[in-house]
Design an enzyme around this catalytic site. Structure first.
Site, PDB file in Angstrom:
ATOM      1  CB  THR A 104       1.662  48.132   7.506  1.00  0.00           C
ATOM      2  OG1 THR A 104       1.811  48.533   6.118  1.00  0.00           O
ATOM      3  CG2 THR A 104       1.478  46.667   7.684  1.00  0.00           C
ATOM      4  CG  PHE A 117      -1.987  46.393  -1.115  1.00  0.00           C
ATOM      5  CD1 PHE A 117      -1.740  45.303  -0.429  1.00  0.00           C
ATOM      6  CD2 PHE A 117      -3.118  47.040  -0.989  1.00  0.00           C
ATOM      7  CE1 PHE A 117      -2.473  44.687   0.417  1.00  0.00           C
ATOM      8  CE2 PHE A 117      -4.335  46.379  -0.006  1.00  0.00           C
ATOM      9  CZ  PHE A 117      -3.935  45.449   0.546  1.00  0.00           C
ATOM     10  CD  GLU A 135      10.244  51.790  -0.721  1.00  0.00           C
ATOM     11  OE1 GLU A 135      11.476  51.796  -1.028  1.00  0.00           O
ATOM     12  OE2 GLU A 135       9.953  51.936   0.751  1.00  0.00           O
ATOM     13  CG  PHE A 144       6.968  38.493  -5.378  1.00  0.00           C
ATOM     14  CD1 PHE A 144       7.613  39.040  -4.527  1.00  0.00           C
ATOM     15  CD2 PHE A 144       6.458  39.402  -6.242  1.00  0.00           C
ATOM     16  CE1 PHE A 144       7.439  40.226  -4.187  1.00  0.00           C
ATOM     17  CE2 PHE A 144       6.316  40.459  -6.207  1.00  0.00           C
ATOM     18  CZ  PHE A 144       6.936  41.299  -4.991  1.00  0.00           C
ATOM     19  CE1 TYR A 168      12.952  36.859 -12.762  1.00  0.00           C
ATOM     20  CE2 TYR A 168      11.158  37.912 -11.367  1.00  0.00           C
ATOM     21  CZ  TYR A 168      11.548  37.513 -12.713  1.00  0.00           C
ATOM     22  OH  TYR A 168      11.066  37.951 -13.841  1.00  0.00           O
ATOM     23  CB  ALA A 169      16.904  32.367  -7.012  1.00  0.00           C
ATOM     24  CB  CYS A 183       7.299  46.422   3.442  1.00  0.00           C
ATOM     25  SG  CYS A 183       6.644  48.432   3.332  1.00  0.00           S
ATOM     26  CE  LYS A 191      10.781  48.044  -4.340  1.00  0.00           C
ATOM     27  NZ  LYS A 191       9.458  47.372  -4.709  1.00  0.00           N
TER      28      LYS A 191
HETATM   29  N1  LIG Z   1       7.312  52.143   1.919  1.00  0.00           N
HETATM   30  C1  LIG Z   1       6.745  51.158   1.381  1.00  0.00           C
HETATM   31  O1  LIG Z   1       6.887  50.889   0.134  1.00  0.00           O
HETATM   32  C2  LIG Z   1       5.232  50.900   1.876  1.00  0.00           C
HETATM   33  C3  LIG Z   1       4.233  50.200   1.206  1.00  0.00           C
HETATM   34  C4  LIG Z   1       3.049  49.995   1.873  1.00  0.00           C
HETATM   35  C5  LIG Z   1       2.951  50.242   3.180  1.00  0.00           C
HETATM   36  N2  LIG Z   1       3.999  51.024   3.981  1.00  0.00           N
HETATM   37  C6  LIG Z   1       3.510  51.327   5.406  1.00  0.00           C
HETATM   38  O2  LIG Z   1       3.354  52.656   5.337  1.00  0.00           O
HETATM   39  C7  LIG Z   1       3.877  53.005   6.373  1.00  0.00           C
HETATM   40  C8  LIG Z   1       4.676  54.262   6.252  1.00  0.00           C
HETATM   41  O3  LIG Z   1       5.793  54.092   5.495  1.00  0.00           O
HETATM   42  P1  LIG Z   1       7.037  54.663   4.735  1.00  0.00           P
HETATM   43  O4  LIG Z   1       7.992  53.893   3.991  1.00  0.00           O
HETATM   44  O5  LIG Z   1       6.384  55.720   4.097  1.00  0.00           O
HETATM   45  O6  LIG Z   1       7.556  55.715   6.028  1.00  0.00           O
HETATM   46  P2  LIG Z   1       8.792  56.664   5.935  1.00  0.00           P
HETATM   47  O7  LIG Z   1       9.567  56.238   7.247  1.00  0.00           O
HETATM   48  O8  LIG Z   1       9.466  56.869   4.668  1.00  0.00           O
HETATM   49  O9  LIG Z   1       7.739  57.945   6.222  1.00  0.00           O
HETATM   50  C9  LIG Z   1       7.200  58.052   7.454  1.00  0.00           C
HETATM   51  C10 LIG Z   1       6.977  59.676   7.779  1.00  0.00           C
HETATM   52  O10 LIG Z   1       6.354  59.783   8.879  1.00  0.00           O
HETATM   53  C11 LIG Z   1       6.923  61.032   9.475  1.00  0.00           C
HETATM   54  N3  LIG Z   1       6.518  61.157  10.905  1.00  0.00           N
HETATM   55  C12 LIG Z   1       6.906  60.168  12.022  1.00  0.00           C
HETATM   56  N4  LIG Z   1       6.027  60.600  13.038  1.00  0.00           N
HETATM   57  C13 LIG Z   1       5.202  61.732  12.619  1.00  0.00           C
HETATM   58  C14 LIG Z   1       4.316  62.750  13.310  1.00  0.00           C
HETATM   59  N5  LIG Z   1       3.884  62.620  14.818  1.00  0.00           N
HETATM   60  N6  LIG Z   1       3.680  63.428  12.379  1.00  0.00           N
HETATM   61  C15 LIG Z   1       4.073  63.846  11.419  1.00  0.00           C
HETATM   62  N7  LIG Z   1       4.863  63.179  10.667  1.00  0.00           N
HETATM   63  C16 LIG Z   1       5.263  61.916  11.374  1.00  0.00           C
HETATM   64  C17 LIG Z   1       8.366  60.776   9.458  1.00  0.00           C
HETATM   65  O11 LIG Z   1       9.026  62.251   9.465  1.00  0.00           O
HETATM   66  C18 LIG Z   1       8.343  60.367   8.030  1.00  0.00           C
HETATM   67  O12 LIG Z   1       8.547  61.440   7.049  1.00  0.00           O
HETATM   68  C19 LIG Z   1       4.560  52.313   7.321  1.00  0.00           C
HETATM   69  O13 LIG Z   1       3.588  51.720   8.214  1.00  0.00           O
HETATM   70  C20 LIG Z   1       4.672  51.105   6.099  1.00  0.00           C
HETATM   71  O14 LIG Z   1       4.975  49.907   6.801  1.00  0.00           O
HETATM   72  C21 LIG Z   1       5.156  51.077   3.202  1.00  0.00           C
END
Ligand SMILES: NC(=O)c1ccc[n+]([C@@H]2O[C@H](COP(=O)([O-])OP(=O)(O)OC[C@H]3O[C@@H](n4cnc5c(N)ncnc54)[C@H](O)[C@@H]3O)[C@@H](O)[C@H]2O)c1
Length: 438
Positions: free
Chosen positions: A121, A150, A153, A250, A252-253, A261, A322
């Site tokens: 994101t 989208f 987790e 979405f 739910y209190a 995120c 959650k």
């Molecule tokens: N977690 C969610 O539910 C979710 C949902 C939609 C979007 N996003 C977005 O997706 C992105 C990733 O989120 P996430 O929760 O998976 O993050 P996370 O922190 O779980 O994972 C990120 C990974 O990237 C690795 N990393 C960092 N720098 C690196 C590099 N230079 N080379 C290779 N690997 C590297 C880290 O070691 C880590 O394993 C974010 O921008 C987040 O906002 C997350």
């Protein structure tokens, strides 16, 4: 198709695995050697229902591999996904250092045309910066596609394999077709694949998360008002959500939103607006309300004990932000437990999946219990923080026997106040009538 996914976290690992599941040849890359080593041994570093089985099958069938070697992975692939973290940086802006580094690294090692897909994101306009970074280090042609994720987790596999929609932001038709082709197996049931410009795709992600966060803060405000005026937010939710224009989801209190995120994405779009010369009072309020809501349970506890909390013990059910995840990032449990510890309380905690991760947050300052009943043994009260399914139908007689006094603070409205009264509990939910000790 040959794919590499850089960043093997919640998003990258799920995306890479699901792309392998639909027959692609995927290498997931990360800089975290321990994580890659564990994955190679079949150990999945996060808890996400269904993920372990899917990884195992695809590794065994030779479609999914894990590596720290970005160069080999990029040379292997036509499509390179960037799925590294974009945490909140100073002033609320997203920290794009990892994204920029990966873009530079991909550009440096690519040896022909590549589609570089931004799955992380990222603020509106980042696609331009990524293009500039790539153009600065490679002579080879490339396209930059903005493809926000989208997934939720706890239901990430299901969301990825059966998305409501896929958003593809791209200026080039050929690149859009390549990415569309990758997603088409997941959209056979008719989910739209929306192709748009990069900036609109980037904005779509923030707008969606900001609207969901707004719904949560809105219902929490209504809940707080319900408490003051003697209404029941659960009944209000039914009445409001039955309106087809509004919907039940979405609404739910509870103790507010957490996770990696919503909090950071809301602050990031506020920052983007500010940079663009606009204020965003609505989202500032959403953020403020959420920060306040996270303290609601603690306030209720303090009020019940007339501010005298020192020496009390509380059993906490649920630590993750959650259910169905072990993710503790920005979890409401953190502020609550820190507040209780600061008042000199003892905390006995149970979570079905997040206790290992929680240990990294609280260390040995709280105790961890494998069973939910153990966590309330001898406690002054039970505090429900995360609505795991396994908490919904407890043995209330046992709960009563184990607690010093039958007192429950429920931050997730798991139970009916009237039933709790009949069972003999003092019960304090959110936005619903509370039940005092008789
Ligand atoms: N977690 C969610 O539910 C979710 C949902 C939609 C979007 N996003 C977005 O997706 C992105 C990733 O989120 P996430 O929760 O998976 O993050 P996370 O922190 O779980 O994972 C990120 C990974 O990237 C690795 N990393 C960092 N720098 C690196 C590099 N230079 N080379 C290779 N690997 C590297 C880290 O070691 C880590 O394993 C974010 O921008 C987040 O906002 C997350």
């Amino acid at each position: 198709m040959r794919i590499c996914v850089v960043g093997t976290g919640y998003v990258g690992l799920v995306a890479g695995t699901c792309f392998a599941e639909s027959g692609n040849d995927v290498i997931c890359v990360d800089i975290d050697e321990a994580k890659i080593e564990a994955l190679r041994k079949g150990k999945v570093p996060i808890y996400e229902p269904g993920l372990e089985e899917l990884i195992k099958r695809n590794v065994e069938e030779g479609r999914l591999a894990f590596s720290t070697d970005l160069a080999t992975a990029v040379r292997h692939a036509l499509v390179c996904f960037i799925a590294v973290g974009t945490p909140q940086g100073e002033s609320g802006a997203s920290d794009l250092r990892a994204v920029r580094k990966v873009a530079r690294d991909i550009g440096t090692v690519m040896d022909g045309y590549r589609v570089v897909v931004m799955k992380s994101t990222v603020p509106v306009g980042t696609h331009k910066e990524i293009r500039e970074i790539l153009a600065g280090v490679t002579e080879h042609p490339f396209d930059v596609v903005s493809n926000p994720e989208f997934m939720k987790e706890g239901a990430a596999i299901e969301d990825f394999l059966k998305p409501d929609r896929v958003v593809i932001g791209c200026a080039d038709k050929r690149a859009a077709e390549i990415v569309k082709d990758l997603y088409s197996p997941f959209c056979r049931s008719g989910a739209p694949i929306l192709v748009m410009d990069n900036a609109s795709a980037e904005m779509t992600k923030y707008a969606a998360n900001a609207l969901l966060a707004t719904k949560i803060s809105f219902i929490n405000e209504i809940a707080n008002l319900c408490e003051r005026v003697g209404a029941d937010v659960s009944q209000v939710r039914q009445g409001v959500g039955s309106d087809g224009r509004l919907g039940m989801s979405f609404l739910y209190a509870g103790l507010g939103y957490g996770g990696s995120c919503f909090p950071k994405d809301v602050r990031s779009i506020i920052h983007t607006a500010h940079e663009a010369g606009l204020e965003f009072p609505l989202l500032n309020a959403v953020d403020d309300v959420n920060n306040r809501q996270k303290r609601r349970l603690f306030e209720k506890v303090r009020e019940f004990y007339n501010g005298s909390l020192k020496g009390r013990t509380f059993g906490v059910w649920g630590l993750s932000f959650k259910p169905r995840t072990d993710d503790m990032r920005d979890a409401p449990s953190i502020g609550l437990i820190e507040d209780l510890l600061a008042e000199g309380c003892q905390v006995k905690a149970h979570d079905p999946e997040a206790m290992e991760v929680a240990h990294q947050v609280f260390g040995d300052r709280i105790s961890y219990h494998r069973q939910n009943y153990e966590a309330i043994e001898g406690a002054d009260a039970l505090l429900v923080v995360t609505e795991w399914n396994e908490f919904r139908r407890p043995d209330f007689d046992r709960v009563k026997r184990l607690l010093k006094e039958p007192v429950v603070f429920d931050g997730r409205n798991l139970w009916e106040p009237e039933s709790m009264r009949k069972l003999g509990f003092a019960y304090f939910p959110i936005g619903r009538p509370s039940v005092q000790l008789s």
